[in-house]
Design a protein around this motif. Structure first.
Motif, short mmCIF file in Angstrom:
data_model
loop_
_atom_site.label_atom_id
_atom_site.label_comp_id
_atom_site.label_asym_id
_atom_site.label_seq_id
_atom_site.Cartn_x
_atom_site.Cartn_y
_atom_site.Cartn_z
N LYS A 43 19.79 -24.36 41.23
CA LYS A 43 18.91 -23.19 41.11
C LYS A 43 19.27 -22.34 39.90
N THR A 44 20.56 -22.11 39.74
CA THR A 44 21.00 -21.26 38.64
C THR A 44 20.73 -21.93 37.29
N LYS A 45 21.11 -23.19 37.22
CA LYS A 45 20.95 -23.92 35.95
C LYS A 45 19.47 -24.08 35.59
N THR A 59 17.14 -13.58 37.04
CA THR A 59 18.01 -12.88 37.98
C THR A 59 18.51 -13.86 39.02
N ASP A 60 19.83 -13.91 39.18
CA ASP A 60 20.45 -14.78 40.17
C ASP A 60 21.13 -13.85 41.18
N THR A 61 20.66 -13.88 42.42
CA THR A 61 21.15 -12.86 43.36
C THR A 61 22.64 -13.02 43.67
N ASP A 62 23.15 -14.26 43.64
CA ASP A 62 24.61 -14.42 43.81
C ASP A 62 25.35 -13.66 42.72
N ARG A 63 24.84 -13.78 41.52
CA ARG A 63 25.53 -13.12 40.40
C ARG A 63 25.42 -11.61 40.47
MG LIG Z 1 23.52 -20.58 41.88
#
Ligand SMILES: [Mg+2]
Ligand SMILES: Nc1ncnc2c1ncn2[C@@H]1O[C@H](COP(=O)(O)OP(=O)(O)OP(=O)(O)O)[C@@H](O)[C@H]1O
Ligand SMILES: O=C(O)C1=C[C@@H](O)[C@@H](O)[C@H](O)C1
Length: 219
Positions: A43-45, A59-63
Motif C-alpha cells: 500500500k505504501t509503495k 498520506t499514509d496513516t501508519d506514518r
Molecule cells: Mg504501509
C-alpha cells in the motif's frame, strides 16, 4: 462500493471507479483513492507512486501515527492495541476528510467508523498472496506478526478478507508484479476507468516478485 468478488476477473472488469467529488471550484473534497489491504501488500509503495503520477499528495496513516506518537511497536507495547487503534482512527478520520492518495494501515478497516467513511469512495484493495509476502515480512516489527510469520499473516488475512473485499471497488495484486506496473494500473483505473488494467489477475508473463535493492526505505 463493493463488488464483493474482488479477485474474479469478470467482476473486476465491470468495476468503474466512482466519480471524484469536487467543490464548485473543482478542488477535490475527498481522496482520489484510498488503499487498503494486509500488511506487506504494498500500500505504501504503490500509494507513493500513484500520488507521484497524479501530482497529488500522499498520506499514509501508519506514518502519521508514527510521526505524532512514536513507533507502532512502542505504542503497542506501552499502551496496547486499543490505544493504537484510537490513534489510528483519528489519523484515518483526518486523512479521509482530506484529498490526494491515502494508504490506510492494514487493520484500520476494522473500525466501523472507518468502514462508514469509506462508503462511496474509491477504494483499491492492494493484495499479495502468502508465498509472495513471506520474504517481505521476514523479521517484521509489526506487532501482530512478530514471531508468527506467514502463518500469523495468513490467519489475519483469512479473517479480514471478507471485509477487505466488501469495502473495495477493485483489487490489485502485487504478488508477482513490479510495483511500478501495479501503480500504473491503479493510476490508469483512476484516470481512464480502464477495465482492462488494474485486474487482480497477474498477466501470463508476470515477472517474479520485484527485488528493490537500491530503493530508499521510504520510497
Ligand atoms: Mg504501509
Ligand atoms: N510488488 C512488490 N514486489 C516486491 N516487494 C514488494 C512489492 N510491494 C511491496 N513490497 C515490499 O514489501 C514490503 C512492504 O511493502 P509496503 O510497506 O508498501 O506494504 P504495506 O501494504 O504498506 O504494509 P503495511 O500495511 O504494513 O503498512 C516492503 O519491504 C516492500 O519493498
Ligand atoms: O494489520 C494490522 O492490524 C496492522 C498493520 C500495520 O499497517 C499497522 O497499522 C499495524 O502494525 C497494524
Amino acid at each position: 462500493m463493493a463488488d464483493g468478488a474482488a479477485g474474479e476477473a469478470a467482476d473486476l472488469g465491470a468495476s468503474e471507479p466512482p466519480a471524484a467529488v469536487a467543490d464548485a471550484s473543482g478542488q477535490p473534497t475527498e481522496p482520489v483513492v484510498v488503499l487498503i489491504g494486509p500488511p506487506g501488500a504494498g500500500k505504501t509503495k504503490v500509494g507513493k507512486r500513484v500520488a507521484r503520477a497524479l501530482g497529488t499528495s500522499f498520506t499514509d496513516t501508519d506514518r502519521v501515527v508514527v510521526a505524532e506518537h512514536g513507533t507502532i511497536a512502542d505504542i503497542w507495547a506501552s499502551k496496547g492495541e486499543l490505544h493504537f487503534r484510537e490513534l489510528e482512527r483519528e489519523a484515518v478520520r483526518i486523512a479521509l476528510a482530506g484529498a490526494g492518495v491515502v494508504a490506510l494501515g492494514g487493520g484500520a478497516v476494522l473500525d466501523p467508523r472507518t468502514q462508514a467513511d469509506l462508503s462511496g469512495k474509491r477504494v483499491a484493495l492492494i493484495m499479495v498472496d502468502a508465498d509472495a509476502v513471506a520474504d517481505r515480512i521476514e523479521g517484521d516489527k509489526r506487532p501482530l506478526l512478530t514471531g508468527g510469520g506467514v502463518a500469523a499473516w495468513s490467519a489475519l488475512v483469512d479473517q479480514r478478507m471478507p471485509l477487505y473485499t466488501a469495502l473495495a471497488s477493485r483489487t490489485f495484486d502485487t504478488s508477482r508484479r513490479k510495483m511500478d506496473a501495479v501503480a500504473e494500473e491503479v493510476t490508469a483505473w483512476l484516470t481512464d476507468g480502464d477495465a482492462e488494467t488494474g485486474s487482480s489477475k497477474a498477466p501470463a508473463e508476470s515477472a517474479p516478485a520485484e527485488v528493490e535493492e537500491n530503493e530508499a526505505e521510504d520510497d
